[in-house]
Design an enzyme around this catalytic site. Structure first.
Site, PDB file in Angstrom:
ATOM      1  N   HIS A 136       3.217   0.201   0.390  1.00 34.04           N
ATOM      2  CA  HIS A 136       2.857  -1.027   1.100  1.00 34.04           C
ATOM      3  C   HIS A 136       3.667  -1.164   2.388  1.00 34.04           C
ATOM      4  O   HIS A 136       3.105  -1.379   3.475  1.00 34.04           O
ATOM      5  CB  HIS A 136       3.106  -2.230   0.184  1.00 34.04           C
ATOM      6  CG  HIS A 136       2.800  -3.557   0.806  1.00 34.04           C
ATOM      7  ND1 HIS A 136       1.632  -4.240   0.580  1.00 34.04           N
ATOM      8  CD2 HIS A 136       3.520  -4.339   1.658  1.00 34.04           C
ATOM      9  CE1 HIS A 136       1.638  -5.375   1.260  1.00 34.04           C
ATOM     10  NE2 HIS A 136       2.783  -5.460   1.923  1.00 34.04           N
ATOM     11  N   GLU A 137       4.972  -1.055   2.274  1.00 38.93           N
ATOM     12  CA  GLU A 137       5.822  -1.245   3.447  1.00 38.93           C
ATOM     13  C   GLU A 137       5.616  -0.124   4.465  1.00 38.93           C
ATOM     14  O   GLU A 137       5.703  -0.356   5.678  1.00 38.93           O
ATOM     15  CB  GLU A 137       7.295  -1.360   3.036  1.00 38.93           C
ATOM     16  CG  GLU A 137       7.609  -2.551   2.150  1.00 38.93           C
ATOM     17  CD  GLU A 137       7.143  -3.890   2.730  1.00 38.93           C
ATOM     18  OE1 GLU A 137       7.051  -4.012   3.977  1.00 38.93           O
ATOM     19  OE2 GLU A 137       6.861  -4.814   1.949  1.00 38.93           O
ATOM     20  N   HIS A 185       2.720  -1.004   6.581  1.00 40.15           N
ATOM     21  CA  HIS A 185       3.141  -1.868   7.688  1.00 40.15           C
ATOM     22  C   HIS A 185       3.786  -1.027   8.795  1.00 40.15           C
ATOM     23  O   HIS A 185       3.535  -1.235   9.993  1.00 40.15           O
ATOM     24  CB  HIS A 185       4.165  -2.895   7.201  1.00 40.15           C
ATOM     25  CG  HIS A 185       3.599  -4.099   6.542  1.00 40.15           C
ATOM     26  ND1 HIS A 185       2.608  -4.871   7.090  1.00 40.15           N
ATOM     27  CD2 HIS A 185       3.939  -4.712   5.364  1.00 40.15           C
ATOM     28  CE1 HIS A 185       2.331  -5.899   6.287  1.00 40.15           C
ATOM     29  NE2 HIS A 185       3.122  -5.821   5.231  1.00 40.15           N
ATOM     30  N   HIS A 218       1.384   0.685  10.924  1.00 40.77           N
ATOM     31  CA  HIS A 218       0.739  -0.269  11.840  1.00 40.77           C
ATOM     32  C   HIS A 218       1.566  -0.401  13.115  1.00 40.77           C
ATOM     33  O   HIS A 218       1.025  -0.520  14.225  1.00 40.77           O
ATOM     34  CB  HIS A 218       0.612  -1.619  11.132  1.00 40.77           C
ATOM     35  CG  HIS A 218      -0.405  -2.534  11.735  1.00 40.77           C
ATOM     36  ND1 HIS A 218      -0.535  -3.848  11.323  1.00 40.77           N
ATOM     37  CD2 HIS A 218      -1.336  -2.366  12.702  1.00 40.77           C
ATOM     38  CE1 HIS A 218      -1.507  -4.427  12.006  1.00 40.77           C
ATOM     39  NE2 HIS A 218      -2.009  -3.550  12.855  1.00 40.77           N
TER      40      HIS A 218
END
Length: 696
Positions: free
Chosen positions: A478-479, A482, A485
């Site tokens: 998940h991180e 990010h 991104h």
């Protein structure tokens, strides 16, 4: 410009590897004078733009605003990193001082009439300026930012708004520090072997390490770090100790005394409502949801309540299974929150014939990091090169170059994976520097993104591998989603780079990336036993995949209840007693007694330790609707790494930041906006037949 001789130049002149900060040359005492100088420098730069005698243009006003404040940005990024990931008494004292000072600084800018006049003049004639889509978005961001900072208010209202913002900044800093103090201040130290009943080796090793850090050599400590408390609640056969630990965990911020957050919450909510009213909104949720995909509180609550209705039914079925198992064991107690994880793990072991303890030896931190990088390579053509000798802000932090297929450097990435008492709980991504292509005042053209991930996994004993739970592994993916991104950003203007998107879109790249953890090809390659090196057996892999929606009622109830309470706080007007409102909302929705909110109000840092997710915790679910539909696009091709789909994903989601409208970005990738169907199927909360019937 400020005199850099008045403070440590290492704060703003980053001469480390490939432009990294020299963290080793910055001391805690350096920050205060650096902030003073950087704030003064930024104020002077603002005045120069505001007082420009030339007519406003996009270049002399908006572009000028985009490239100033470099010193302040650099000092701030280093300071807030240290405040969150490696703090101490000196940093915390300065945080309490700096938070309101920064608020005053930005309030003054937001209420600069001459500067807003220039921006407003451009906004009013934006259609005739010949701007690109990205430039229009950048202009809109600046204009709306000034309006929400009170640029259109009369002087007395502006002064009141500035005071509100300053106080809210102080309250947010205090809230987070109080939670950290409660987490650091509690430990359950165990020495009797009977106290360890049911605990697997990976957990007792982590507890022994935690005890050593507390000076309790030879003993075992249950701490409130999620990487210890959750497995303890899962595996401990000692119900009395589970209850003791659970009650301490959920009481963070509500223990009375100096670290109690209830008054802080009450004051925060009152000030947020007053701020919203000053700016012409009915409540704070309306203010925060303006310029998001959801747009209105009704749209948010409709999604949350639709999912809640299905989740609470499923949770009731799960609770009945737990009650039956408790009875089978010859016990006569009702299902309580400190029982749920323990018995659901036993049910999962029985139903799917595997346990978390059986799975964990196959999930080595080192291998899951490698899996994150591999997926990025397969999808986006980037690879990581670890730099061993680059000083970081803590000895545990690792530094990587991120390079493309042509071996060009595209980003720098730092990974900070282990829990420590100087770090706030949870996991997050942030940046030291954002990507852009503008020419800076020193002649530099563009900057590379410098991104970091922070996690809180249990640090293993010397020479032992760090083993993760499946939830830990998902958190890592998940991180890193990010982080990608931020690292794949390809825009011109820094204000719309990377994660500079609406709050309910920002979780799409991270939650979508989680899906690739459980792609069979990835698990087969990276889920290997830490002792034998053997891959996870196919039978175990099949069980893991079949159990993906297990306990989904519990997980969804935990989350959705928190999101509904968040929305209630920010839509109901004045809140005299936040805990009474929490209780009222939970009663209205029929919160099961055996489950608690994922984040009870006194330690709900997402919405009270700053403004980030206030009236915005729903955004994880809003993005989950998007991410389930987005991954379905890959599944429909029969290839989780379909190159055409990956190119569309990179081009339209990961690289564009906030340079286009998020709805347009999603439709450019997928061809349409999604319904909740794929998300509900992923959670196992609806069958295909149910959804088909509903669609008909």
């Amino acid at each position: 410009m400020s005199e850099r001789s008045s403070y440590n130049p290492a704060l703003v002149e980053w001469t480390g590897h490939q432009g990294l900060p020299r963290f080793d040359q910055v001391s805690d005492a350096d920050f205060a004078p650096a902030f003073e100088a950087a704030l003064a420098s930024h104020e002077a730069e603002i005045d120069t733009i505001a007082d420009n005698p030339d007519a406003p243009t996009f270049a002399n006003t908006i572009v000028a605003l985009e490239i100033i404040g470099d010193e302040l940005s650099r000092v701030s990024s280093l300071f807030w990193n240290r405040a969150g990931a490696h703090t101490n008494d000196v940093i915390q004292a300065l945080e309490r001082e700096i938070a309101p000072k920064m608020s005053r600084h930005y309030s003054k800018i937001g209420m600069n009439a001459a500067l807003f006049g220039r921006i407003d003049a451009l906004w009013q004639k934006r259609e005739s300026l010949g701007l690109t889509v990205e430039e229009t978005r950048v202009l809109e961001r600046h204009w709306k930012g000034f309006v929400k900072s009170g640029a259109k208010l009369q002087k007395p209202e502006q002064e009141r708004l500035a005071k509100i913002n300053e106080t809210l900044a102080s309250l947010g800093a205090r809230f987070g520090q109080n939670v950290l103090a409660d987490e650091k201040g509690w430990a359950l130290v165990l020495s009797d072997p009977n106290d360890l009943a049911g605990l697997p080796g990976f957990l007792t090793e982590a507890m022994a390490a935690a005890a050593r850090e507390l000076g309790e050599e030879g003993k075992y400590a249950v701490t409130l770090s999620r990487s210890i408390i959750e497995p303890f609640l899962t595996f401990s056969e000692r119900r009395d100790l589970r209850e003791q630990a659970f009650k301490a965990w959920v009481a963070r911020g509500e223990n009375g005394g100096e670290t109690d957050n209830r008054d802080t919450i009450r004051e925060t909510l009152a000030l947020r409502l007053e701020k919203a009213k000053l700016l012409g909104y009915g409540n704070y949720a309306e203010l925060k949801l303006d310029n998001t995909m959801a747009k209105t509180p009704d749209a948010v609550n409709n999604l949350l309540k639709t999912v809640w209705a299905k989740a609470v039914v499923r949770a009731g079925e799960e609770e009945a299974d737990i009650a039956q198992l408790i009875a089978e064991e010859g016990r006569n107690h009702e299902v309580m929150p400190w029982d749920w994880r323990h018995y659901s793990e036993k049910i999962r072991t029985r139903k799917f014939d595997f346990s978390e303890a059986e799975l964990k030896p196959y999930l080595q931190l080192e291998k899951i990091i490698a899996a994150c990088f591999d997926v990025a390579g397969r999808l986006f053509g980037v690879h990581a090169v670890e730099i061993k000798d680059a000083p970081a802000y803590h000895p545990d932090v690792r530094t990587f170059e991120i390079r493309d297929r042509a071996d060009r450097l595209v980003a720098l990435f730092l990974g900070d994976y282990f829990a420590r008492s100087s770090k706030r709980s949870g996991a997050w991504m942030s940046s030291f520097q954002s990507q852009h292509k503008l020419t800076l005042k020193n002649g530099t053209v563009g900057e590379l993104p410098i991104i970091y991930n922070v996690c809180n996994f249990a640090k293993p004993a010397e020479g032992k591998p760090a083993l993760l739970s499946l939830d830990d592994a998902r958190t890592l993916f998940h991180e890193f989603g990010h982080a990608l991104h931020g690292m794949l950003s390809n825009v011109t203007y820094p204000s719309v780079a990377g994660t500079g998107v609406s709050r309910d879109f920002v979780e799409l790249p991270s939650q979508l990336y989680e899906h690739w953890l459980t792609v069979p090809a990835i698990l087969k390659q990276y889920a290997v036993h830490y002792q034998t090196g053997e891959p996870m057996p196919q039978a175990l892999l099949d069980k893991v995949l079949s159990a993906r929606s297990f306990n989904s009622g519990f997980n969804t109830v935990e989350f959705t209840s928190s999101a509904l309470v968040d929305m209630a706080f920010h839509t109901r007007g004045a809140v005299e007693d936040p805990m009474a409102v929490q209780a009222e909302v939970l009663s209205e929705i029929g919160m099961p007694k055996a489950i608690v909110m994922r984040h009870a109000t006194p330690h709900f840092q997402h919405i009270f330790a700053g403004d980030g997710y206030s009236a915005g915790y729903y955004s994880y679910m809003w993005s989950e609707v998007l991410d389930a539909d987005a991954f379905a696009a890959f599944e429909e091709t029969g290839d989780a790494f379909n190159s055409d789909m990956a190119d569309r994903l990179k081009t339209n989601i990961y690289s564009v930041g906030g340079s286009i409208d998020p709805e347009d970005a999603y439709k450019a990738f997928r061809g349409k906006l999604p319904s909740p169907d794929a998300m509900l199927r992923k959670k196992g909360l609806s069958t295909f037949e149910e959804l088909s019937g509903a669609d008909a």
